[in-house]
Design an enzyme around this catalytic site. Structure first.
Site, mmCIF file in Angstrom:
data_model
loop_
_atom_site.group_PDB
_atom_site.id
_atom_site.type_symbol
_atom_site.label_atom_id
_atom_site.label_comp_id
_atom_site.label_asym_id
_atom_site.label_seq_id
_atom_site.Cartn_x
_atom_site.Cartn_y
_atom_site.Cartn_z
ATOM 1 N N LYS A 53 0.834 -1.161 0.005
ATOM 2 C CA LYS A 53 -0.129 -0.082 -0.005
ATOM 3 C C LYS A 53 0.959 1.291 0.133
ATOM 4 C CE LYS A 53 -4.150 2.008 2.092
ATOM 5 N NZ LYS A 53 -5.229 1.786 2.687
ATOM 6 N N ASP A 70 -4.559 2.908 8.210
ATOM 7 C CA ASP A 70 -5.098 1.646 8.897
ATOM 8 C C ASP A 70 -4.289 0.500 9.353
ATOM 9 O OD1 ASP A 70 -4.355 1.100 6.236
ATOM 10 O OD2 ASP A 70 -6.415 0.130 5.565
ATOM 11 N N GLU A 137 -7.925 2.977 12.439
ATOM 12 C CA GLU A 137 -9.230 3.211 11.629
ATOM 13 C C GLU A 137 -10.151 2.077 11.853
ATOM 14 O OE1 GLU A 137 -9.436 3.192 6.764
ATOM 15 O OE2 GLU A 137 -9.777 1.169 7.632
HETATM 16 P P1 0O2 Z 1 -7.219 -4.213 3.512
HETATM 17 O O1 0O2 Z 1 -6.978 -5.217 2.662
HETATM 18 O O2 0O2 Z 1 -9.047 -4.051 3.658
HETATM 19 O O3 0O2 Z 1 -6.729 -4.090 4.588
HETATM 20 P P2 0O2 Z 1 -7.298 3.518 -0.703
HETATM 21 O O4 0O2 Z 1 -6.220 4.353 -1.107
HETATM 22 O O5 0O2 Z 1 -8.732 3.759 -1.135
HETATM 23 O O6 0O2 Z 1 -6.900 2.022 -0.822
HETATM 24 P P3 0O2 Z 1 -7.519 4.800 1.826
HETATM 25 O O7 0O2 Z 1 -7.117 6.154 1.327
HETATM 26 O O8 0O2 Z 1 -6.451 4.500 2.965
HETATM 27 O O9 0O2 Z 1 -7.166 3.604 0.730
HETATM 28 O O10 0O2 Z 1 -8.732 4.946 2.426
HETATM 29 P P4 0O2 Z 1 -10.297 4.382 2.367
HETATM 30 O O11 0O2 Z 1 -10.663 4.098 0.877
HETATM 31 O O12 0O2 Z 1 -11.132 5.403 3.032
HETATM 32 O O13 0O2 Z 1 -10.188 3.080 3.301
HETATM 33 C C1 0O2 Z 1 -9.237 2.178 3.121
HETATM 34 C C2 0O2 Z 1 -9.860 0.632 3.495
HETATM 35 O O14 0O2 Z 1 -11.588 0.841 3.615
HETATM 36 C C3 0O2 Z 1 -9.539 -0.406 2.910
HETATM 37 O O15 0O2 Z 1 -8.228 -0.860 3.260
HETATM 38 C C4 0O2 Z 1 -10.708 -1.563 2.661
HETATM 39 O O16 0O2 Z 1 -10.827 -2.058 4.045
HETATM 40 C C5 0O2 Z 1 -11.779 -0.651 2.855
HETATM 41 N N1 0O2 Z 1 -12.253 -0.168 1.474
HETATM 42 C C6 0O2 Z 1 -12.162 0.918 0.830
HETATM 43 N N2 0O2 Z 1 -12.742 0.775 -0.368
HETATM 44 C C7 0O2 Z 1 -13.050 -0.425 -0.562
HETATM 45 C C8 0O2 Z 1 -13.660 -1.039 -1.582
HETATM 46 O O17 0O2 Z 1 -13.854 -0.523 -2.723
HETATM 47 N N3 0O2 Z 1 -14.032 -2.343 -1.343
HETATM 48 C C9 0O2 Z 1 -13.711 -2.868 -0.106
HETATM 49 N N4 0O2 Z 1 -14.196 -4.100 -0.202
HETATM 50 N N5 0O2 Z 1 -13.199 -2.182 0.670
HETATM 51 C C10 0O2 Z 1 -12.815 -1.320 0.520
HETATM 52 P P5 0O2 Z 1 -7.356 -1.630 2.199
HETATM 53 O O18 0O2 Z 1 -5.962 -0.834 2.412
HETATM 54 O O19 0O2 Z 1 -7.788 -1.550 0.972
HETATM 55 O O20 0O2 Z 1 -6.885 -3.111 2.535
HETATM 56 P P1 0O2 Z 2 -8.747 -12.377 5.779
HETATM 57 O O1 0O2 Z 2 -9.423 -13.277 5.095
HETATM 58 O O2 0O2 Z 2 -7.193 -12.287 4.913
HETATM 59 O O3 0O2 Z 2 -9.481 -11.115 5.521
HETATM 60 P P2 0O2 Z 2 -10.829 -12.514 18.033
HETATM 61 O O4 0O2 Z 2 -10.685 -14.156 18.338
HETATM 62 O O5 0O2 Z 2 -11.962 -12.367 17.417
HETATM 63 O O6 0O2 Z 2 -10.517 -11.548 19.184
HETATM 64 P P3 0O2 Z 2 -9.462 -12.816 15.746
HETATM 65 O O7 0O2 Z 2 -9.854 -14.111 15.427
HETATM 66 O O8 0O2 Z 2 -8.002 -12.685 15.571
HETATM 67 O O9 0O2 Z 2 -9.679 -12.303 17.138
HETATM 68 O O10 0O2 Z 2 -9.881 -11.843 14.642
HETATM 69 P P4 0O2 Z 2 -10.889 -11.076 14.308
HETATM 70 O O11 0O2 Z 2 -11.294 -9.786 15.358
HETATM 71 O O12 0O2 Z 2 -12.280 -11.915 14.367
HETATM 72 O O13 0O2 Z 2 -10.834 -10.467 12.905
HETATM 73 C C1 0O2 Z 2 -9.947 -10.867 11.754
HETATM 74 C C2 0O2 Z 2 -10.535 -10.784 10.470
HETATM 75 O O14 0O2 Z 2 -11.432 -9.622 10.286
HETATM 76 C C3 0O2 Z 2 -9.729 -10.733 9.550
HETATM 77 O O15 0O2 Z 2 -9.655 -11.774 8.688
HETATM 78 C C4 0O2 Z 2 -9.868 -9.302 8.845
HETATM 79 O O16 0O2 Z 2 -9.794 -9.430 7.301
HETATM 80 C C5 0O2 Z 2 -10.821 -8.703 9.288
HETATM 81 N N1 0O2 Z 2 -11.001 -7.526 9.868
HETATM 82 C C6 0O2 Z 2 -11.307 -7.161 10.878
HETATM 83 N N2 0O2 Z 2 -11.271 -6.024 11.312
HETATM 84 C C7 0O2 Z 2 -10.849 -5.317 10.026
HETATM 85 C C8 0O2 Z 2 -10.428 -4.043 9.983
HETATM 86 O O17 0O2 Z 2 -10.589 -3.070 10.557
HETATM 87 N N3 0O2 Z 2 -9.955 -3.913 8.495
HETATM 88 C C9 0O2 Z 2 -9.792 -4.870 7.671
HETATM 89 N N4 0O2 Z 2 -9.285 -4.618 6.429
HETATM 90 N N5 0O2 Z 2 -10.207 -6.229 8.066
HETATM 91 C C10 0O2 Z 2 -10.449 -6.396 9.308
HETATM 92 P P5 0O2 Z 2 -8.332 -12.663 8.549
HETATM 93 O O18 0O2 Z 2 -8.483 -13.975 9.114
HETATM 94 O O19 0O2 Z 2 -7.078 -12.044 8.895
HETATM 95 O O20 0O2 Z 2 -8.202 -13.104 7.085
#
Ligand code: 0O2
Ligand code: 0O2
Length: 211
Positions: A53, A70, A137
């Site tokens: 990222k 984030d 975030e």
């Molecule tokens: P991950 O895998 O979820 O951790 P950007 O430049 O848009 O990628 P930015 O500027 O940090 O990111 O801000 P934004 O868009 O407000 O928020 C970022 C996070 O919001 C993303 O994290 C996603 O978790 C979620 N998100 C934003 N847009 C989308 C979308 O179109 N589809 C989905 N499924 N999730 C979205 P990351 O880094 O993509 O990664």
């Molecule tokens: P993937 O498929 O790569 O997304 P707990 O036992 O519940 O206290 P645990 O099991 O460690 O803790 O994790 P939790 O809280 O259930 O959440 C983990 C999963 O939720 C992750 O999936 C994340 O993808 C998703 N997730 C939760 N919060 C966020 C968030 O704020 N941003 C984003 N991008 N993802 C989030 P995995 O298993 O890592 O796999």
């Protein structure tokens, strides 16, 4: 850079915030039978995703902690759309963190169709070297928004961001259906909540009769 050392405070923040927000859910359950919070999850962004990222956004390694919002991610999932705004209001009234930015993708969905409310906070963690304030975030969304975002995220991963046109069109329709689902559920919210309260009361009676 030693990633374990760098990420340790973020892991601490995610753990603490999960406990705190799950605590809010429990308090609601005790005091009012229903909670605007359905469930809370959280994660620390994996090292490879941070590097990718930062590269995509042209962020220098030294600026990552100031510019990537984030690395610590918390997700609060609600039943109804108005619950999202209730949760945001509660966030605004808390004294254990400061909100630095709000992004309302619920009222203004992203081009992809993504809907969710993002609250970026400055969160203080106690480390062995003293207090460290870091960005986190909090994504707040309904169950329907979460269903859509989780599936779209998987497809983006599968197709490395280049989802085929036909699947994109289906995702768009699914997004509209998720929006309609939220709208319809909001209209029968009080009916649903009455039913859930009645169910909880029955469960409690069952528990009491076993004592
Ligand atoms: P991950 O895998 O979820 O951790 P950007 O430049 O848009 O990628 P930015 O500027 O940090 O990111 O801000 P934004 O868009 O407000 O928020 C970022 C996070 O919001 C993303 O994290 C996603 O978790 C979620 N998100 C934003 N847009 C989308 C979308 O179109 N589809 C989905 N499924 N999730 C979205 P990351 O880094 O993509 O990664
Ligand atoms: P993937 O498929 O790569 O997304 P707990 O036992 O519940 O206290 P645990 O099991 O460690 O803790 O994790 P939790 O809280 O259930 O959440 C983990 C999963 O939720 C992750 O999936 C994340 O993808 C998703 N997730 C939760 N919060 C966020 C968030 O704020 N941003 C984003 N991008 N993802 C989030 P995995 O298993 O890592 O796999």
């Amino acid at each position: 850079m030693n990633w374990d050392i760098f990420l340790a405070p973020y892991a601490q923040a995610v753990d603490e915030l999960k406990v705190k927000l799950r605590g809010m859910r429990r308090q609601f359950e005790y005091e009012s039978d229903q909670s605007p919070i359905e469930f809370v999850t959280g994660r620390v962004k994996p090292k490879t995703s941070i590097i990718e990222k930062a590269r995509r956004k042209g962020i220098n390694p030294e600026s990552i902690e100031k510019e990537l919002q984030d690395i610590a991610g918390i997700r609060v999932v609600c039943q109804f759309v108005d619950d999202i705004y209730a949760v945001v209001d509660m966030m605004r009234n808390r004294h254990d963190f400061d909100i630095v930015e709000e992004k309302d993708y619920v009222s203004w969905k992203k081009d992809s169709g993504y809907r969710s409310y993002h609250v970026i906070i400055n969160y203080p963690v106690e480390t062995i070297h003293g207090e460290k304030i870091l960005l986190a975030e909090i994504q707040i969304r309904t169950l329907a928004m979460n269903f859509w975002a989780t599936n779209e995220h998987s497809l983006n991963y599968k197709y490395a961001g280049k989802i085929p046109t036909e699947i994109k069109a289906r995702l768009k329709r699914a997004g509209e259906a998720a929006f309609q689902l939220d709208e319809e559920m909001s209209k029968i919210k009080s009916e649903i909540q009455e039913a859930q309260k009645a169910f909880l009361r029955k469960e409690e009676q069952k528990k009491d009769s076993k004592k």
